[in-house]
Design a protein around this motif. Structure first.
Motif, PDB file in Angstrom:
ATOM      1  N   VAL A 181     -64.624  93.934  21.516  1.00  0.00           N
ATOM      2  CA  VAL A 181     -64.973  92.646  22.117  1.00  0.00           C
ATOM      3  C   VAL A 181     -65.961  91.907  21.221  1.00  0.00           C
ATOM      4  O   VAL A 181     -66.962  92.477  20.779  1.00  0.00           O
ATOM      5  N   ASP A 182     -65.646  90.647  20.934  1.00  0.00           N
ATOM      6  CA  ASP A 182     -66.623  89.774  20.296  1.00  0.00           C
ATOM      7  C   ASP A 182     -66.813  88.542  21.166  1.00  0.00           C
ATOM      8  O   ASP A 182     -66.145  88.379  22.192  1.00  0.00           O
ATOM      9  N   TYR A 183     -67.726  87.677  20.759  1.00  0.00           N
ATOM     10  CA  TYR A 183     -68.146  86.577  21.628  1.00  0.00           C
ATOM     11  C   TYR A 183     -68.163  85.253  20.879  1.00  0.00           C
ATOM     12  O   TYR A 183     -68.445  85.202  19.678  1.00  0.00           O
ATOM     13  N   LEU A 184     -67.866  84.212  21.614  1.00  0.00           N
ATOM     14  CA  LEU A 184     -68.077  82.848  21.147  1.00  0.00           C
ATOM     15  C   LEU A 184     -68.956  82.175  22.186  1.00  0.00           C
ATOM     16  O   LEU A 184     -68.558  82.041  23.347  1.00  0.00           O
ATOM     17  N   GLU A 185     -70.160  81.785  21.779  1.00  0.00           N
ATOM     18  CA  GLU A 185     -71.074  81.155  22.729  1.00  0.00           C
ATOM     19  C   GLU A 185     -70.984  79.642  22.606  1.00  0.00           C
ATOM     20  O   GLU A 185     -71.228  79.080  21.531  1.00  0.00           O
ATOM     21  N   GLU A 186     -70.601  78.981  23.675  1.00  0.00           N
ATOM     22  CA  GLU A 186     -70.498  77.527  23.700  1.00  0.00           C
ATOM     23  C   GLU A 186     -71.894  76.926  23.893  1.00  0.00           C
ATOM     24  O   GLU A 186     -72.548  77.205  24.887  1.00  0.00           O
ATOM     25  N   ARG A 187     -72.302  76.113  22.946  1.00  0.00           N
ATOM     26  CA  ARG A 187     -73.598  75.442  23.087  1.00  0.00           C
ATOM     27  C   ARG A 187     -73.497  74.282  24.072  1.00  0.00           C
ATOM     28  O   ARG A 187     -74.455  73.944  24.760  1.00  0.00           O
ATOM     29  N   THR A 188     -72.326  73.659  24.098  1.00  0.00           N
ATOM     30  CA  THR A 188     -72.010  72.637  25.096  1.00  0.00           C
ATOM     31  C   THR A 188     -70.666  72.993  25.701  1.00  0.00           C
ATOM     32  O   THR A 188     -69.826  73.613  25.027  1.00  0.00           O
TER      33      THR A 188
END
Length: 242
Positions: free
Chosen positions: A75-82
Motif C-alpha cells: 500500500v502506498d498513499y497519495l495525499e490530496e492537499r486540496t
C-alpha cells in the motif's frame, strides 16, 4: 492488479459518525471497518498493489492500514492537499499506474468480484468500465403528465428502475491521459467527456450484494444485516474475530 481507492472525502452525509473517523474507517458489525473488508477482499482476489488517495483525517487511515503487509498487500498513499473529487487524484500518479487498473470508492460494501471486473474491462477494450447495479425507487405520489392544460397520463405511485454506478470502475491509462495535474475532476465529468469523444464506457452489470455507505440509514442497514451477509463479504479463510 493495481487498485486506487478514493478515501479522501469528508463524508458529510454520514455525520456525526465522520466527525471523528474518516468514512472508510467507520465500523461495520462488531469487528471490521469498511476499508478493512475491502482490502481483505482485494487480497483474496489476487490484487497486490493499492494506492490510497487520502485527505480528511488521512493520518488515521495511514495508522490503520500502514504499508498493507498485514493484508498481504503493498500500500502506498497519495495525499490530496486540496479536494480533487473522484477522478482528479489519478492525474498526479499516472507514471506509477499500469495500463489497466481498478478505481473504487473507499466506502463500498459489496461481494463484487473485483478481479473479474478488471479482466472484463481489459477484454472489452473500453477506456472505462462502470460496475452498475439496478435500484428501484418508489414514488409516493400519483405521477401525471400534462400538456396544454390537460392531463395526458397518470400512474399511481409508480416504481422506477435505474441502473446506477456502484463506485467501482475499470480504468485504462488513456482515459485519464490528457488532463492537467491538480485539476478537480469527477467521475461524472469523465463519463460525459468520453461520451463527447465518441468513446463510450462499458457497463459491468452486477446483481449481487451492494450498499453504498453514504447516508446514516444505509450505514444503519449495513450494521443491522452484517451478520447475515458477513460470509458473502469476507474471504472464507478470514477468521471471524470475537
Amino acid at each position: 492488479m493495481h487498485v486506487v481507492i478514493m478515501a479522501g472525502g469528508k463524508g458529510v452525509r454520514l455525520r456525526p459518525y465522520t466527525s471523528v473517523l474518516p468514512k472508510p474507517l467507520v465500523p461495520i458489525g462488531d469487528n471490521y471497518a469498511i476499508l478493512e473488508i475491502v482490502l481483505l477482499q482485494l487480497a483474496a482476489r489476487g490484487f497486490r498493489r493499492v494506492t490510497l488517495a487520502i485527505n480528511h483525517l488521512g493520518s488515521l487511515i495511514r495508522a490503520f492500514v500502514g504499508d498493507g503487509s498485514r493484508f498481504g498487500l503493498e500500500v502506498d498513499y497519495l495525499e490530496e492537499r486540496t479536494p480533487l473529487s473522484t477522478i482528479g487524484p489519478l492525474f498526479s500518479m499516472r507514471a506509477r499506474l499500469p495500463e489497466h487498473f481498478l478505481v473504487m470508492n473507499g466506502d463500498v460494501l459489496t461481494d463484487l468480484d473485483y478481479a473479474d471486473l478488471l479482466d472484463t474491462h481489459v477484454r472489452a477494450g473500453a477506456p472505462l468500465t462502470v460496475a452498475t447495479y439496478q435500484r428501484s425507487v418508489k414514488i409516493d405520489f400519483g405521477v401525471l403528465e400534462a400538456q396544454g392544460g390537460k392531463v395526458t397520463s397518470f400512474t399511481e405511485k409508480p416504481v422506477l428502475h435505474y441502473r446506477v454506478s456502484m463506485g467501482v470502475y475499470g480504468v485504462s491509462a488513456r482515459a485519464v491521459a490528457d488532463y492537467p495535474v491538480g485539476q478537480p475532476f469527477g467521475f461524472d465529468e469523465l463519463v460525459l467527456d468520453l461520451l463527447r469523444k465518441g468513446e463510450p464506457p462499458a457497463s459491468y452489470d452486477f446483481d449481487g450484494y451492494w450498499l453504498d455507505i453514504g447516508r446514516p440509514e444505509d450505514y444503519d442497514e449495513a450494521n443491522r444485516r452484517f451478520h447475515e451477509i458477513e460470509s458473502r463479504l469476507l474471504p472464507a479463510e478470514t477468521a471471524v474475530r470475537s
